[in-house]
Design a protein around this motif. Structure first.
Motif, PDB file in Angstrom:
ATOM      1  N   ILE A   3       0.851  -1.185   0.000  1.00  0.00           N
ATOM      2  CA  ILE A   3       0.000   0.000   0.000  1.00  0.00           C
ATOM      3  C   ILE A   3       0.891   1.241   0.000  1.00  0.00           C
ATOM      4  CG2 ILE A   3      -1.776   1.277   1.249  1.00  0.00           C
ATOM      5  CD1 ILE A   3      -2.783  -1.343   2.356  1.00  0.00           C
ATOM      6  N   THR A   4       0.926   1.899  -1.134  1.00  0.00           N
ATOM      7  CA  THR A   4       1.715   3.128  -1.271  1.00  0.00           C
ATOM      8  C   THR A   4       0.774   4.322  -1.434  1.00  0.00           C
ATOM      9  OG1 THR A   4       1.835   2.962  -3.682  1.00  0.00           O
ATOM     10  CG2 THR A   4       3.545   1.820  -2.413  1.00  0.00           C
ATOM     11  N   GLU A   6       0.809   6.396  -3.803  1.00  0.00           N
ATOM     12  CA  GLU A   6       0.394   6.472  -5.208  1.00  0.00           C
ATOM     13  C   GLU A   6      -0.806   5.564  -5.457  1.00  0.00           C
ATOM     14  OE1 GLU A   6       2.725   6.497  -9.407  1.00  0.00           O
ATOM     15  OE2 GLU A   6       2.985   4.684  -8.201  1.00  0.00           O
ATOM     16  N   ARG A   7      -0.764   4.357  -4.937  1.00  0.00           N
ATOM     17  CA  ARG A   7      -1.873   3.421  -5.121  1.00  0.00           C
ATOM     18  C   ARG A   7      -3.132   3.925  -4.416  1.00  0.00           C
ATOM     19  NH1 ARG A   7       0.962  -2.604  -4.552  1.00  0.00           N
ATOM     20  NH2 ARG A   7       1.524  -2.794  -6.782  1.00  0.00           N
ATOM     21  N   TYR A  10      -4.685   6.578  -6.584  1.00  0.00           N
ATOM     22  CA  TYR A  10      -5.403   6.034  -7.741  1.00  0.00           C
ATOM     23  C   TYR A  10      -6.773   5.516  -7.312  1.00  0.00           C
ATOM     24  CZ  TYR A  10      -1.154   6.129 -10.646  1.00  0.00           C
ATOM     25  OH  TYR A  10      -0.074   6.524 -11.368  1.00  0.00           O
ATOM     26  N   ALA A  37      -2.402  -0.041 -12.877  1.00  0.00           N
ATOM     27  CA  ALA A  37      -1.941   0.230 -11.518  1.00  0.00           C
ATOM     28  C   ALA A  37      -2.850  -0.435 -10.488  1.00  0.00           C
ATOM     29  CB  ALA A  37      -1.877   1.735 -11.278  1.00  0.00           C
ATOM     30  N   ILE A  38      -4.169  -0.375 -10.717  1.00  0.00           N
ATOM     31  CA  ILE A  38      -5.119  -0.997  -9.789  1.00  0.00           C
ATOM     32  C   ILE A  38      -5.019  -2.516  -9.856  1.00  0.00           C
ATOM     33  CG2 ILE A  38      -7.576  -1.332  -9.304  1.00  0.00           C
ATOM     34  CD1 ILE A  38      -6.451   1.313  -8.271  1.00  0.00           C
ATOM     35  N   PHE A  41      -2.127  -3.527  -7.887  1.00  0.00           N
ATOM     36  CA  PHE A  41      -2.474  -3.360  -6.471  1.00  0.00           C
ATOM     37  C   PHE A  41      -3.277  -4.575  -6.001  1.00  0.00           C
ATOM     38  CE2 PHE A  41      -4.439   0.023  -3.376  1.00  0.00           C
ATOM     39  CZ  PHE A  41      -3.841  -0.614  -2.306  1.00  0.00           C
ATOM     40  N   GLU A  42      -4.286  -4.946  -6.774  1.00  0.00           N
ATOM     41  CA  GLU A  42      -5.135  -6.083  -6.414  1.00  0.00           C
ATOM     42  C   GLU A  42      -4.321  -7.390  -6.414  1.00  0.00           C
ATOM     43  OE1 GLU A  42      -9.534  -4.733  -8.032  1.00  0.00           O
ATOM     44  OE2 GLU A  42      -8.062  -5.469  -9.494  1.00  0.00           O
TER      45      GLU A  42
END
Length: 301
Positions: A3-4, A6-7, A10, A37-38, A41-42
């Protein structure tokens, strides 16, 4: 780290705008880049953040909503930090220390403080009492009097020493009124009041400080019975309580007189012209906020 910031940004932007394409436009990216990007992340979370259905807006899953609500708290803080750093880079000081005297808080000075805070919201404003503060460049006073706090700007009573190594300007004057509570015995006297009338009652009198020196205060002494005060609010409260009479800035007394809480006394020896200057002092090297405040007050004087 999965978890950043940036994420989170978004995810937050997609939830706010309602689509990957709208989020991309707001972020200055393509819709495909936001989706990738998502998806990454997922993948790292091993969980889905958005429900995706053809022809419909993406909707947050339970986990997505939980992260989104956390982002609502984090993102504004990060934006605030960025705004703060950007302001400092542009010459706005991170902190401004202003020493004020209660007797100088005329409406126009209050309004100037409000206007400065609105104009420079990232500045941490520290308000000090000018009776226990001196310019940070006033090395003699800071070294010789323990407990004196350094200030970038002072707005104070009287003509202070000019050897403080800073700058100074008279920006206004206190017009003195002698006042008592509306039910005080002095308020019942008709016509002009003689000095001997004042001798019968206690006078609320300022203790010496950095602003009000003994030499300065002796000019407003009208009674041998003195009740000393160290803070302006003491004067206001004790006047209203009927403890005695006192000298009060006319600019601040007028609302209390209009409301019937105080009464201005007419003295035989008073021509209504007794006044003290209000002096603005400041150090070299002020940032944009401090310089704006100084220019604003000097321009109004």
């Amino acid at each position: 780290m999965i978890i950043t910031t940036e994420r989170l940004l978004y995810l937050w932007t997609i939830a706010e705008t309602g689509s990957f394409s709208a989020a991309g436009r707001k972020l200055g990216l393509s819709a495909a880049a936001v989706q990738q990007a998502i998806q990454a992340f997922e993948h790292d979370l091993e969980a889905q953040l958005f429900e995706r259905h053809s022809g419909k807006k993406p909707t947050l899953t339970l986990l997505g909503r939980q992260i989104y609500f956390q982002a609502l708290d984090i993102i504004p803080r990060l934006e605030g930090i960025e705004s703060h750093v950007r302001a400092v880079r542009e010459g706005v000081e991170p902190q401004l220390r202003i020493a004020l005297h209660g007797m100088t808080l005329f409406p126009r000075f209050q309004q100037a403080l409000v206007a400065m805070q609105q104009r420079f919201p990232t500045v941490e404003l520290v308000l000090l009492d000018s009776e226990s503060a001196a310019l940070s460049c006033d090395k003699v006073r800071l070294a010789s009097q323990p407990g004196v706090q350094p200030a970038d700007i002072t707005l104070s009573l009287g003509r202070l020493r000019s050897d403080h190594s800073g700058h100074e300007r008279i920006v206004d004057r206190i017009l003195w009124s002698v006042v008592v509570a509306a039910d005080h015995p002095l308020a019942k006297i008709r016509g002009d009041i003689a000095l001997q009338d004042l001798h019968e009652y206690p006078q609320l009198f300022p203790l010496p400080g950095l602003s009000i020196t003994p030499e300065l205060s002796e000019g407003i002494r009208c009674s041998s019975k003195l009740i000393y005060y160290s803070a302006f609010y003491h004067l206001r409260v004790m006047l209203l309580a009927g403890l005695g009479f006192g000298f009060y800035p006319r600019q601040l007394a007028e609302p209390l007189i209009e409301q019937g809480q105080l009464k201005a006394l007419h003295l035989e020896m008073d021509d209504g012209k007794l006044n003290w200057p209000i002096e603005l002092c400041w150090i070299d090297g002020l940032g944009k906020a401090g310089q704006w405040f100084v220019d604003h007050l000097c321009g109004d004087s």
